[in-house]
Design an enzyme around this catalytic site. Sequence first.
Site, PDB file in Angstrom:
ATOM      1  N   ASP A 299       0.847  -1.182   0.000  1.00 39.58           N
ATOM      2  CA  ASP A 299       0.000   0.000   0.000  1.00 39.58           C
ATOM      3  C   ASP A 299       0.894   1.247   0.000  1.00 39.58           C
ATOM      4  O   ASP A 299       2.064   1.199  -0.357  1.00 39.58           O
ATOM      5  CB  ASP A 299      -0.938  -0.041   1.205  1.00 39.58           C
ATOM      6  CG  ASP A 299      -2.270   0.645   0.951  1.00 39.58           C
ATOM      7  OD1 ASP A 299      -2.265   1.735   0.357  1.00 39.58           O
ATOM      8  OD2 ASP A 299      -3.316   0.106   1.358  1.00 39.58           O
ATOM      9  N   ASP A 412      -5.806   2.539  -7.106  1.00 41.56           N
ATOM     10  CA  ASP A 412      -6.737   2.983  -6.072  1.00 41.56           C
ATOM     11  C   ASP A 412      -7.194   4.420  -6.349  1.00 41.56           C
ATOM     12  O   ASP A 412      -6.530   5.175  -7.067  1.00 41.56           O
ATOM     13  CB  ASP A 412      -6.061   2.909  -4.707  1.00 41.56           C
ATOM     14  CG  ASP A 412      -7.062   2.903  -3.554  1.00 41.56           C
ATOM     15  OD1 ASP A 412      -8.255   2.660  -3.811  1.00 41.56           O
ATOM     16  OD2 ASP A 412      -6.645   3.121  -2.408  1.00 41.56           O
ATOM     17  N   GLU A 415     -11.918   6.638  -9.056  1.00 46.39           N
ATOM     18  CA  GLU A 415     -13.247   7.107  -9.495  1.00 46.39           C
ATOM     19  C   GLU A 415     -13.178   8.318 -10.443  1.00 46.39           C
ATOM     20  O   GLU A 415     -14.017   8.345 -11.366  1.00 46.39           O
ATOM     21  CB  GLU A 415     -14.104   7.469  -8.267  1.00 46.39           C
ATOM     22  CG  GLU A 415     -14.485   6.297  -7.392  1.00 46.39           C
ATOM     23  CD  GLU A 415     -13.347   5.835  -6.490  1.00 46.39           C
ATOM     24  OE1 GLU A 415     -13.383   4.686  -6.043  1.00 46.39           O
ATOM     25  OE2 GLU A 415     -12.412   6.618  -6.261  1.00 46.39           O
ATOM     26  N   GLU A 417     -11.477   9.740  -6.838  1.00 48.02           N
ATOM     27  CA  GLU A 417     -12.147   9.987  -5.564  1.00 48.02           C
ATOM     28  C   GLU A 417     -12.556  11.450  -5.421  1.00 48.02           C
ATOM     29  O   GLU A 417     -13.623  11.750  -4.899  1.00 48.02           O
ATOM     30  CB  GLU A 417     -11.248   9.571  -4.397  1.00 48.02           C
ATOM     31  CG  GLU A 417     -11.934   9.762  -3.067  1.00 48.02           C
ATOM     32  CD  GLU A 417     -11.284   9.009  -1.935  1.00 48.02           C
ATOM     33  OE1 GLU A 417     -10.795   9.665  -1.012  1.00 48.02           O
ATOM     34  OE2 GLU A 417     -11.285   7.772  -1.963  1.00 48.02           O
ATOM     35  N   ARG A 467     -10.444  -0.139  -8.265  1.00 49.87           N
ATOM     36  CA  ARG A 467     -11.648   0.140  -7.473  1.00 49.87           C
ATOM     37  C   ARG A 467     -12.781   0.682  -8.325  1.00 49.87           C
ATOM     38  O   ARG A 467     -13.939   0.651  -7.918  1.00 49.87           O
ATOM     39  CB  ARG A 467     -11.304   1.137  -6.355  1.00 49.87           C
ATOM     40  CG  ARG A 467     -12.354   1.210  -5.269  1.00 49.87           C
ATOM     41  CD  ARG A 467     -11.862   1.969  -4.056  1.00 49.87           C
ATOM     42  NE  ARG A 467     -11.872   3.415  -4.240  1.00 49.87           N
ATOM     43  CZ  ARG A 467     -11.590   4.283  -3.266  1.00 49.87           C
ATOM     44  NH1 ARG A 467     -11.265   3.838  -2.072  1.00 49.87           N
ATOM     45  NH2 ARG A 467     -11.616   5.576  -3.488  1.00 49.87           N
ATOM     46  N   ASP A 484     -14.236   0.185   0.474  1.00 49.15           N
ATOM     47  CA  ASP A 484     -13.848   0.234   1.887  1.00 49.15           C
ATOM     48  C   ASP A 484     -15.009  -0.167   2.788  1.00 49.15           C
ATOM     49  O   ASP A 484     -15.611   0.652   3.493  1.00 49.15           O
ATOM     50  CB  ASP A 484     -13.359   1.635   2.242  1.00 49.15           C
ATOM     51  CG  ASP A 484     -12.077   1.995   1.509  1.00 49.15           C
ATOM     52  OD1 ASP A 484     -11.396   1.074   1.018  1.00 49.15           O
ATOM     53  OD2 ASP A 484     -11.765   3.193   1.419  1.00 49.15           O
ATOM     54  N   HIS A 543      -7.822  -7.867   3.556  1.00 47.39           N
ATOM     55  CA  HIS A 543      -7.203  -6.539   3.509  1.00 47.39           C
ATOM     56  C   HIS A 543      -7.955  -5.637   4.480  1.00 47.39           C
ATOM     57  O   HIS A 543      -9.188  -5.683   4.543  1.00 47.39           O
ATOM     58  CB  HIS A 543      -7.283  -5.960   2.100  1.00 47.39           C
ATOM     59  CG  HIS A 543      -6.728  -4.572   1.981  1.00 47.39           C
ATOM     60  ND1 HIS A 543      -5.379  -4.295   2.070  1.00 47.39           N
ATOM     61  CD2 HIS A 543      -7.340  -3.380   1.792  1.00 47.39           C
ATOM     62  CE1 HIS A 543      -5.185  -2.997   1.927  1.00 47.39           C
ATOM     63  NE2 HIS A 543      -6.355  -2.406   1.768  1.00 47.39           N
TER      64      HIS A 543
END
Length: 822
Positions: A299, A412, A415, A417, A467, A484, A543
């Site tokens: 990560d 990650d 989107e 985000e 994601r 998440d 995870h």
Amino acid sequence: MALFSKGQLGRTCLFSLLFFLLSTQYVNARDYVSHQVSGDNLIIQTDDGQITLDYLTDFSVEVSFEPNLGKQSQVTASFSLVEQTEDVKVQLEQSDNQLIFNSKQLSAVIQKSPLNIKYIQQGTLLVREAGGFIANSNTQARGIQFKLAPNEKILGGGERVLGMDRRGNRLPLYNKAHYGYGTESTQMNYGLPAVYSSNQYMILFDNPASGWLDIGKTKADVLAFEAKLGQLTYVVIAGNSFSDLTTQYVNVTGKQPMPPRWALGYIASRFGYHSEQEARETLNLFEQQNFPVDAIIFDLYWFGKDVQGHMGNLAWDNKAFPNPEKMIKDFKQAGVNTVLITEPFILTTSKKWQNAVDNQVLALDKTGNPKTFDFYFGNTGLVDIFKPEAKAWFGNIYHELMQQGIAGWWGDLGEPEVHPADTLHQVNGNTLVADAIHNAYGHEWAKLVYQNQQLNYPNTRPFILMRSGFAGSQRYGIIPWTGDVGRNWDGLKPQVELSLQMSLFGLAYTHSDLGGFAGDNLDEELYLRWLQYGVFQPIYRPHAQEAVAPEPVFHSEKVQNIIRQSVNLRYQLMPYLYTMAFENSQTGKPLMQPVFFASQAPQDIDNKYDYLWGDDFFVSPIINSGVTEKTVDLPEGQWFDFFTDQIYAGGKTQKVAVNLESIPVFVKAGAFVPMVERVENAAHYSSEQLTLHYYHDPKVIKSDGYMYEDDGKTANAFTKGLYEKLKFNATFKPEQAQLNFNFKRDVGAKPYQGMPENRELTLVVHQAVKPRTIRVNQKDVTIAASYQQYQQTNSSAWFNSQTKQLMLKTNWHTQAVEISIK
């Protein structure tokens, strides 16, 4: 950690306007003027624009509208569809009132005035428009409506927690993370502008702009797609069954390539491993405590010691990871693959900020400068993933890291985000605002990683954990997860629903963070139940935030002993799982199938807790604490308890005893289930010693199955002929009480690397009757008097009268094996 900008708040006002327009049935009635046929296209001129119908396949037709409103800005080409290389054979019938445009399977019936289209498959009405396309220059409202039948159930819309039937909901089409979600979520990180109907059709709205999917919420009998921007295009898809609908969908949006075999094993992951030493110590624990492991994911800490301030460095923090190449090499020698997280945000404090600015890879603001904004991780810019310069820059970073030995990628926050509405992107030479392209960002990112790997490592299969994405992202090898999720029972409850919904649309590797991600809840029973379910989900990847360790090696001895059995079972079932992955790559068939695929009964659509694992397993996860007995609705047929061999009659409700060691799993009578011995990881995988379980029932007269094998790593191995299919056949003759087997090896164009010349085959017949004689290839086989005697001979059989299992050992060379049991 998803934040709102002022532009996003303004978007809410815009869609309130669209809601008003559609709720008052504001549509443009239009009339036919003329038409022409060009190839497999029908082009219709209307009094306010042009409608084009293009048959993509015999089962699917794309319909587009270009209104006479002058040049339409913020319109994009298709992201979701693959290029069709052959024309479909079509036929046009016409009369004064209508046109009928036919393929072999699907008819579009066009009413001329007012213009309206309905779709018919083999004489059955599937769906019809309800007023046609909406395109108004004053309000900029854009969309399309369809009529819903009274009892019709509608699935789709992507990742949401609403129940399987999404009818009655108005869903935002704007990919957005939902941190810590549980039993309800209307908006998550992977939306899809597509629906799947109980009336056996699908509709894909081919537009990645921000919008809404109104499934009978505003008007109970109307399905509506709405957006301010983007093309006015939809695709209607038909199929010969519920399962075939998904196949026909992936035929136009693309099929998922085979993942590497290691992707199906245990993947160690957490938020996150802070140093090389911590990673090595964790993997050492896996070895010491006898847990298989195939990969480790790093990560945020691989490029910075803190969560904030370092995003965008995209290079190893040499203080925490002093020798990453040696670390990666050491892991690989042990069969453990290394996966890195990357994000599309480049912080202004990162080491690569100025380089990104100089290379013009960032999305811009209206002044032509890199767009910067604040979010949780710091002040940042966003890689313009659509821009050729950005693709080259980002792709070079991936290439350099793969040269170090990186085997897979985690994308990650894709989107994205945070994506301010006034951000400008360069798409195919056009400048588009964020809202026009938001939902395709993750899709284009996956495409970049996939195509970059194809270019530089053409023989390597992709592992691309993402994601967010769009319709059709599966063709770029995307492996989505469900975001998440809260680390609690409410977080576990919706996981089957989420995976099933996505699998209907080709995204068959959708899975959850096993054990739950968000929060510091330590609940051993919850953890056990989630990881037991994980054996039967596409990707096995615990995870979580590090307050509670996601890896079983850090839990109690009791938990370790139970989870070790589950993880070992995952590896033993690898031949079955790998064959499912192959079938998915060929037909789009989900690994996790809804039960209505088998029953073809619309009433089974509402089942959001149980599912079929491939064609032969039925799984009913435990989603509440303290369960000692569970009620399950088994599909038709006879079913074996996978762990006890107890037989249950299907087509009815059954009560099943539950213990802490396992969850309810059943195998269909007549099924062949191939298994291998437990291994450390996929690098040590071999089917040279193969156990084939057959679940015998006197009512099953004939049964077939197969197992797909290749080297587990070569891209396009099947297309290259580097594969083998092991084909299984069983026939039962009740009048003679005789059970016959025939096993064949179908090798591709040439043997793949590591293909066994000979297999030591153990056939296990469940619910067998004590045999009088057994013959293999016309030769009698000794029936041992005891299990010890059976173990001491290379070719013999043994009947266990207590378990009613018959075990038979034989060698399986290239020739067929024929077995007769009386």
